[in-house]
Design a protein around this motif. Structure first.
Motif, PDB file in Angstrom:
ATOM      1  N   PRO A 224       0.787  -1.235   0.000  1.00  0.00           N
ATOM      2  CA  PRO A 224       0.000   0.000   0.000  1.00  0.00           C
ATOM      3  C   PRO A 224       0.814   1.278   0.000  1.00  0.00           C
ATOM      4  CG  PRO A 224      -0.126  -1.099   2.133  1.00  0.00           C
ATOM      5  CD  PRO A 224       0.578  -2.037   1.219  1.00  0.00           C
ATOM      6  N   LEU A 225       2.083   1.215   0.382  1.00  0.00           N
ATOM      7  CA  LEU A 225       2.955   2.385   0.392  1.00  0.00           C
ATOM      8  C   LEU A 225       4.374   1.937   0.063  1.00  0.00           C
ATOM      9  CD1 LEU A 225       1.799   4.162   3.675  1.00  0.00           C
ATOM     10  CD2 LEU A 225       1.632   5.147   1.392  1.00  0.00           C
ATOM     11  N   PRO A 226       5.166   2.805  -0.558  1.00  0.00           N
ATOM     12  CA  PRO A 226       6.571   2.463  -0.766  1.00  0.00           C
ATOM     13  C   PRO A 226       7.248   2.157   0.569  1.00  0.00           C
ATOM     14  CG  PRO A 226       5.986   4.404  -2.035  1.00  0.00           C
ATOM     15  CD  PRO A 226       4.824   4.114  -1.143  1.00  0.00           C
ATOM     16  N   GLY A 227       8.045   1.119   0.590  1.00  0.00           N
ATOM     17  CA  GLY A 227       8.743   0.751   1.809  1.00  0.00           C
ATOM     18  C   GLY A 227       7.997  -0.223   2.685  1.00  0.00           C
ATOM     19  N   VAL A 228       6.689  -0.400   2.440  1.00  0.00           N
ATOM     20  CA  VAL A 228       5.922  -1.389   3.201  1.00  0.00           C
ATOM     21  C   VAL A 228       6.261  -2.779   2.664  1.00  0.00           C
ATOM     22  CG1 VAL A 228       3.604  -2.248   3.720  1.00  0.00           C
ATOM     23  CG2 VAL A 228       4.072   0.207   3.762  1.00  0.00           C
ATOM     24  N   LYS A 229       6.585  -3.704   3.563  1.00  0.00           N
ATOM     25  CA  LYS A 229       7.032  -5.031   3.154  1.00  0.00           C
ATOM     26  C   LYS A 229       6.058  -6.106   3.630  1.00  0.00           C
ATOM     27  CE  LYS A 229      11.905  -3.644   3.372  1.00  0.00           C
ATOM     28  NZ  LYS A 229      13.229  -3.915   4.001  1.00  0.00           N
ATOM     29  N   ILE A 230       6.167  -7.272   3.036  1.00  0.00           N
ATOM     30  CA  ILE A 230       5.358  -8.413   3.448  1.00  0.00           C
ATOM     31  C   ILE A 230       5.974  -9.019   4.706  1.00  0.00           C
ATOM     32  CG2 ILE A 230       4.534 -10.710   2.820  1.00  0.00           C
ATOM     33  CD1 ILE A 230       4.748  -9.803  -0.124  1.00  0.00           C
ATOM     34  N   ALA A 231       5.207  -9.049   5.787  1.00  0.00           N
ATOM     35  CA  ALA A 231       5.664  -9.733   6.997  1.00  0.00           C
ATOM     36  C   ALA A 231       5.474 -11.237   6.835  1.00  0.00           C
ATOM     37  CB  ALA A 231       4.916  -9.215   8.217  1.00  0.00           C
ATOM     38  N   PRO A 251       9.100  -8.147  -5.305  1.00  0.00           N
ATOM     39  CA  PRO A 251       9.331  -7.010  -4.404  1.00  0.00           C
ATOM     40  C   PRO A 251       8.131  -6.095  -4.195  1.00  0.00           C
ATOM     41  CG  PRO A 251      11.233  -7.328  -5.804  1.00  0.00           C
ATOM     42  CD  PRO A 251      10.196  -8.285  -6.291  1.00  0.00           C
ATOM     43  N   SER A 252       7.271  -5.958  -5.187  1.00  0.00           N
ATOM     44  CA  SER A 252       6.160  -5.012  -5.063  1.00  0.00           C
ATOM     45  C   SER A 252       4.891  -5.637  -4.509  1.00  0.00           C
ATOM     46  CB  SER A 252       5.867  -4.366  -6.415  1.00  0.00           C
ATOM     47  OG  SER A 252       5.655  -5.363  -7.391  1.00  0.00           O
ATOM     48  N   GLY A 253       4.882  -6.940  -4.253  1.00  0.00           N
ATOM     49  CA  GLY A 253       3.682  -7.553  -3.710  1.00  0.00           C
ATOM     50  C   GLY A 253       3.591  -9.027  -4.039  1.00  0.00           C
ATOM     51  N   VAL A 254       2.356  -9.542  -3.993  1.00  0.00           N
ATOM     52  CA  VAL A 254       2.097 -10.951  -4.276  1.00  0.00           C
ATOM     53  C   VAL A 254       1.156 -11.039  -5.461  1.00  0.00           C
ATOM     54  CG1 VAL A 254       1.261 -13.152  -3.372  1.00  0.00           C
ATOM     55  CG2 VAL A 254       2.377 -11.511  -1.835  1.00  0.00           C
ATOM     56  N   ALA A 255       1.544 -11.834  -6.472  1.00  0.00           N
ATOM     57  CA  ALA A 255       0.751 -11.970  -7.682  1.00  0.00           C
ATOM     58  C   ALA A 255       0.109 -13.345  -7.732  1.00  0.00           C
ATOM     59  CB  ALA A 255       1.630 -11.761  -8.913  1.00  0.00           C
ATOM     60  N   TRP A 275       1.070  -7.010   6.343  1.00  0.00           N
ATOM     61  CA  TRP A 275       2.042  -6.039   5.851  1.00  0.00           C
ATOM     62  C   TRP A 275       2.792  -5.417   7.022  1.00  0.00           C
ATOM     63  CZ3 TRP A 275       2.816  -6.011   0.766  1.00  0.00           C
ATOM     64  CH2 TRP A 275       1.783  -6.390  -0.088  1.00  0.00           C
ATOM     65  N   ASP A 276       4.062  -5.248   6.857  1.00  0.00           N
ATOM     66  CA  ASP A 276       4.889  -4.552   7.843  1.00  0.00           C
ATOM     67  C   ASP A 276       5.013  -3.097   7.404  1.00  0.00           C
ATOM     68  OD1 ASP A 276       6.733  -3.570   9.588  1.00  0.00           O
ATOM     69  OD2 ASP A 276       8.356  -4.935   9.014  1.00  0.00           O
ATOM     70  N   PHE A 277       4.250  -2.221   8.044  1.00  0.00           N
ATOM     71  CA  PHE A 277       4.219  -0.812   7.664  1.00  0.00           C
ATOM     72  C   PHE A 277       5.420  -0.038   8.192  1.00  0.00           C
ATOM     73  CE2 PHE A 277      -0.076  -1.852   6.603  1.00  0.00           C
ATOM     74  CZ  PHE A 277      -0.492  -0.905   5.687  1.00  0.00           C
ATOM     75  N   GLY A 278       6.096  -0.566   9.180  1.00  0.00           N
ATOM     76  CA  GLY A 278       7.230   0.163   9.737  1.00  0.00           C
ATOM     77  C   GLY A 278       6.814   1.547  10.208  1.00  0.00           C
ATOM     78  N   ASP A 279       7.590   2.555   9.821  1.00  0.00           N
ATOM     79  CA  ASP A 279       7.275   3.917  10.265  1.00  0.00           C
ATOM     80  C   ASP A 279       6.105   4.535   9.506  1.00  0.00           C
ATOM     81  OD1 ASP A 279       8.426   4.344   7.815  1.00  0.00           O
ATOM     82  OD2 ASP A 279      10.050   5.620   8.539  1.00  0.00           O
ATOM     83  N   LYS A 280       5.531   3.787   8.526  1.00  0.00           N
ATOM     84  CA  LYS A 280       4.368   4.294   7.799  1.00  0.00           C
ATOM     85  C   LYS A 280       3.050   3.944   8.492  1.00  0.00           C
ATOM     86  CE  LYS A 280       6.856   5.703   4.235  1.00  0.00           C
ATOM     87  NZ  LYS A 280       8.141   5.012   4.475  1.00  0.00           N
ATOM     88  N   ALA A 281       3.112   3.161   9.562  1.00  0.00           N
ATOM     89  CA  ALA A 281       1.900   2.782  10.280  1.00  0.00           C
ATOM     90  C   ALA A 281       1.197   4.023  10.808  1.00  0.00           C
ATOM     91  CB  ALA A 281       2.239   1.833  11.421  1.00  0.00           C
ATOM     92  N   ALA A 633      -6.020   6.929   5.763  1.00  0.00           N
ATOM     93  CA  ALA A 633      -6.341   6.616   7.150  1.00  0.00           C
ATOM     94  C   ALA A 633      -5.658   5.297   7.491  1.00  0.00           C
ATOM     95  CB  ALA A 633      -7.851   6.499   7.349  1.00  0.00           C
ATOM     96  N   ASP A 634      -4.944   5.279   8.592  1.00  0.00           N
ATOM     97  CA  ASP A 634      -4.237   4.074   9.037  1.00  0.00           C
ATOM     98  C   ASP A 634      -3.322   3.504   7.954  1.00  0.00           C
ATOM     99  OD1 ASP A 634      -5.497   4.162  11.549  1.00  0.00           O
ATOM    100  OD2 ASP A 634      -7.270   3.159  10.728  1.00  0.00           O
ATOM    101  N   GLY A 635      -2.658   4.376   7.211  1.00  0.00           N
ATOM    102  CA  GLY A 635      -1.679   3.946   6.227  1.00  0.00           C
ATOM    103  C   GLY A 635      -2.245   3.474   4.907  1.00  0.00           C
ATOM    104  N   ARG A 636      -3.551   3.599   4.712  1.00  0.00           N
ATOM    105  CA  ARG A 636      -4.167   3.100   3.486  1.00  0.00           C
ATOM    106  C   ARG A 636      -5.015   4.179   2.812  1.00  0.00           C
ATOM    107  NH1 ARG A 636      -3.882  -2.517   3.064  1.00  0.00           N
ATOM    108  NH2 ARG A 636      -3.202  -3.585   4.987  1.00  0.00           N
ATOM    109  N   VAL A 637      -5.100   4.069   1.494  1.00  0.00           N
ATOM    110  CA  VAL A 637      -5.924   4.990   0.716  1.00  0.00           C
ATOM    111  C   VAL A 637      -7.403   4.698   0.966  1.00  0.00           C
ATOM    112  CG1 VAL A 637      -6.577   5.638  -1.633  1.00  0.00           C
ATOM    113  CG2 VAL A 637      -4.175   5.320  -1.054  1.00  0.00           C
TER     114      VAL A 637
END
Length: 707
Positions: A224-231, A251-255, A275-281, A633-637
């Motif tokens: 959902p955001l650059p830098g957000v990774k799959i936990a 790298p950009s997600g799951v297909a 998703w691991d939002f890190g500092d984008k949470a 809101a909460d890191g998501r569009v």
């Protein structure tokens, strides 16, 4: 691949200008013994008297498949009835002179190719004339051309198709003479578009139409955001969906890859991803606004300075803060790319604005040389800058490589809107100063926004720290202030930013032209006259401003409740002034009744296309002004499709008048310049109607109801 898309793109910048030369002869023509005369990559003539002109730019509705042929055909003196157009392969011969690579954007196709394609037509014409002179055993100065014929002074004629063999023996001129514009026969005429019949009868092919044997269809769950990774993720339910064949993490997600789109979508929807939002949470629109407002409260890096803006003491000051949100491109055709990767080659079919750069990028993805990458440029169902980004092409190619089969990747509109590329959000503060006579003498502004240059992966922010896209429309405004300072404060809330139709001008012109209106009101002056007084050094701005006002009847009576607003902007080499006539209903809903536009885009190719582009730009800009917003809101569009990201409806479209100002200047762009003036023109009309100054986009109808 342990990398992110942004890192990958940043590391492939050196590959963006790679290209190679492809043959331009038609295989079908050769097979039929109809070998063409192809004096350059831009055109070929056949003995059946057909003229094929090759267009290296992408067609996304802006008319390049007609404009490029018109420029070539004009200098060739071609019979327009025999002209057809063909999409070019990727080849350095088709590099856009404005970019140095084969790409379409920045309203550059006509102005960038104005010289080179006309020279191609002129060179071919000179060779045909030389061929006719050789045939007649005369001199070239005894010959002239018209409608695909060489005509001797004594009346003899030879059609171009009959001169092909002799023309091949001629040496192309190094510097072919171009026509005097007064002799143009095609340029400046409202000729019908060459791509219209195919779009009407269904034969035109867009990327979404491509079918390849053995093809799988992919739908992705994207970060959902650059830098957000799959936990972690669980794909068991996805794999159980009938038709699903593979689930691949990149790298950009799951297909999810399946036999068709619906199965792939159902499989994607069944994925369980943490998703691991890190500092984008917890990212929210309120936090974004606060970050940008903090930036705009600082002086920032200097983008422009004049006089003594820090010590000037005007008689009166005016202060205002403006804000614009992130915006999606919302292309009508979903983002898509079909890719086929083999051991030694890549072939893609995509509606892309960046064919040239893709060869280097995809070559690295598939571990092949750029020359082994074939890019089939399909028609684009809307681009607006979004299809300049290579993300969907990269992902399709990577999935094909990993799957061992051709893959068509499709982002639904919801997919693209939720994790896509956006116009930057921005906050700008202004302080203006007036002298005792009400003349504007001071402008201080501070712009805070993310950097498109940094996000692009192929541009570097200059040493002065100013992203020129972030300040265009403000730092390059046309008004004459004695004292001025414009600053830029880069702030990066997190969402991916990108080029959006008219780029920084889209929001900055709203800020600037609204603030000029505020200063006019503070000075007690008519907004049109106030602008005139500041445009003494900008004659082209002044001319379109005066034409728009005159054609709109500025100052004349209007129906009760209807008011006018005006704005003037230059962008992409073109000057546009717009007057909007607006009323505001009791519930605060504005209605735009009429828009009058005056346009100076230099010498014109096709005035019908210009008018349509201005009309479309106005609709695009109105959609953004009235409705456009990407919120978090909460890191998501929060938006997903046209139900909560509305665009202008047909019933809301105003009557639009477009008046072209005659000019002998070189051509400017036209795909984007109609967009920037519409939001401020409407906002200024709303102020005239209600006394309420709207300083944020989209317009707050609740505030108008309270006005």
């Amino acid at each position: 691949m342990d990398t992110t898309r942004r890192t990958f793109l940043a590391g492939t910048g050196s590959a963006l200008v790679l290209g190679f030369t492809l043959p331009v002869l038609s295989q079908r023509a050769v097979a039929q013994g109809n070998t063409p005369f192809a004096p350059s990559a831009w055109l070929r003539l056949t003995p059946d008297h057909r003229i094929t002109i090759v267009c290296g730019s992408a067609e996304m509705g802006q008319g390049v498949l007609t404009a490029i042929p018109m420029m070539v055909a004009e200098e060739l003196d071609a019979d327009w009835r025999t002209v057809q157009v063909e999409q070019a392969p990727v080849d350095k011969a088709y590099a856009n002179p404005a970019f140095g690579m084969q790409a379409t954007g920045g309203s550059t196709t006509v102005r960038g190719h104005w010289q080179v394609v006309r020279e191609a037509g002129a060179a071919a014409r000179a060779m045909l004339v030389a061929a006719a002179a050789e045939t007649w055993k005369t001199t070239a100065d005894q010959c002239r051309t018209e409608n695909s014929e060489v005509i001797h002074a004594d009346g003899r004629r030879l059609r171009y198709g009959d001169l092909i063999e002799a023309a091949r023996r001629q040496t192309p001129p190094e510097k072919p003479a171009l026509k005097n514009p007064k002799d143009f026969r095609l340029l400046g005429q409202p000729l019908k578009r060459l791509d219209t019949p195919g779009k009407v009868n269904g034969s035109a092919r867009y990327g979404i139409d491509v079918q390849v044997p053995g093809m799988l269809v992919a739908v992705m769950a994207r970060a959902p955001l650059p830098g957000v990774k799959i936990a972690k993720f669980d794909d068991s339910a996805a794999r159980a969906v009938k038709g699903v064949q593979k689930v691949i993490a990149i790298p950009s997600g799951v297909a999810v890859l399946a036999s068709g789109y619906w199965a792939a979508k159902k499989g994607r929807d069944a994925l369980q991803i943490d998703w691991d939002f890190g500092d984008k949470a917890g990212l929210s629109s309120a936090k974004i606004s606060a970050m940008l407002a903090e930036g705009a409260s600082t002086p920032g890096a200097v983008a422009k300075t004049a006089g003594t803006p820090d010590t000037a003491t005007p008689a009166r000051t005016v202060d205002a803060t403006y804000e614009a949100p992130y915006l999606a491109h919302a292309c009508m055709e979903p983002m898509n790319c079909t890719a086929s990767v083999t051991a030694d080659a890549v072939e893609i079919w995509a509606g892309t604005q960046s064919q040239g750069p893709l060869q280097g990028i995809l070559g690295q993805i598939a571990s092949v040389q750029p020359g082994q990458v074939k890019v089939n440029t399909m028609l684009l169902g809307g681009g607006f800058g979004r299809r300049f980004a290579p993300d969907f092409v990269i992902d399709a190619t990577l999935l094909s490589k990993l799957a061992g089969a051709p893959v068509k990747l499709i982002y639904s509109r919801e997919d693209d809107m939720a994790a896509g590329f956006y116009r930057p959000a921005s906050v700008t503060t202004f302080r203006g100063g007036l002298d005792a006579q009400g003349k504007a003498v001071l402008l201080r502004g501070s712009v805070a926004s993310p950097s498109i240059m940094a996000a692009s992966g192929f541009m570097k922010i200059p040493d002065n720290g100013v992203d020129h896209f972030a300040v265009e429309g403000i730092a390059d405004h046309p008004y004459d202030f004695a004292h001025e300072r414009i600053g830029y404060a880069r702030r990066e809330p997190g969402p991916q930013v990108w080029f959006w139709r008219s780029v920084g001008h889209s929001q900055n012109s709203f800020f600037m032209e609204s603030f000029i209106d505020e200063m006019a009101h503070a000075a007690g002056k008519d907004p049109f006259e106030f602008r005139r007084g500041l445009l003494g050094k900008s004659p082209r701005h002044l001319k379109v401003l005066e034409v728009a006002a005159q054609k709109a009847g500025w100052g004349s009576a209007l129906p009760k409740g209807v008011h006018r607003g005006i704005a003037v902007v230059s962008s992409f080499g073109t000057y546009v002034a717009e007057v909007a006539e607006v009323s505001v209903a009791a519930d605060g809903t504005p209605k735009v009744h009429r828009v009058v536009a005056a346009v100076d885009c230099g010498m014109t190719v096709n005035p019908a296309i210009i008018r349509r582009q201005i009309e479309g730009s106005i609709a695009f800009g109105l959609s953004a002004a009235l409705y456009g917003r990407i919120s978090y809101a909460d890191g998501r569009v929060e938006q997903g499709n046209f139900h909560n990201y509305p665009v202008l409806r047909m019933t809301e479209m105003p009557a639009v008048e477009v008046h072209l100002v005659e000019s002998s200047e070189g051509p400017g762009g036209i795909g984007e310049p109609g967009t920037p003036p519409i939001a401020p023109a409407v906002a200024n009309a709303i102020f005239a109607a209600t006394g309420k100054r709207l300083r944020s986009l989209p317009f707050d109808t609740a505030a108008l109801k309270r006005a």
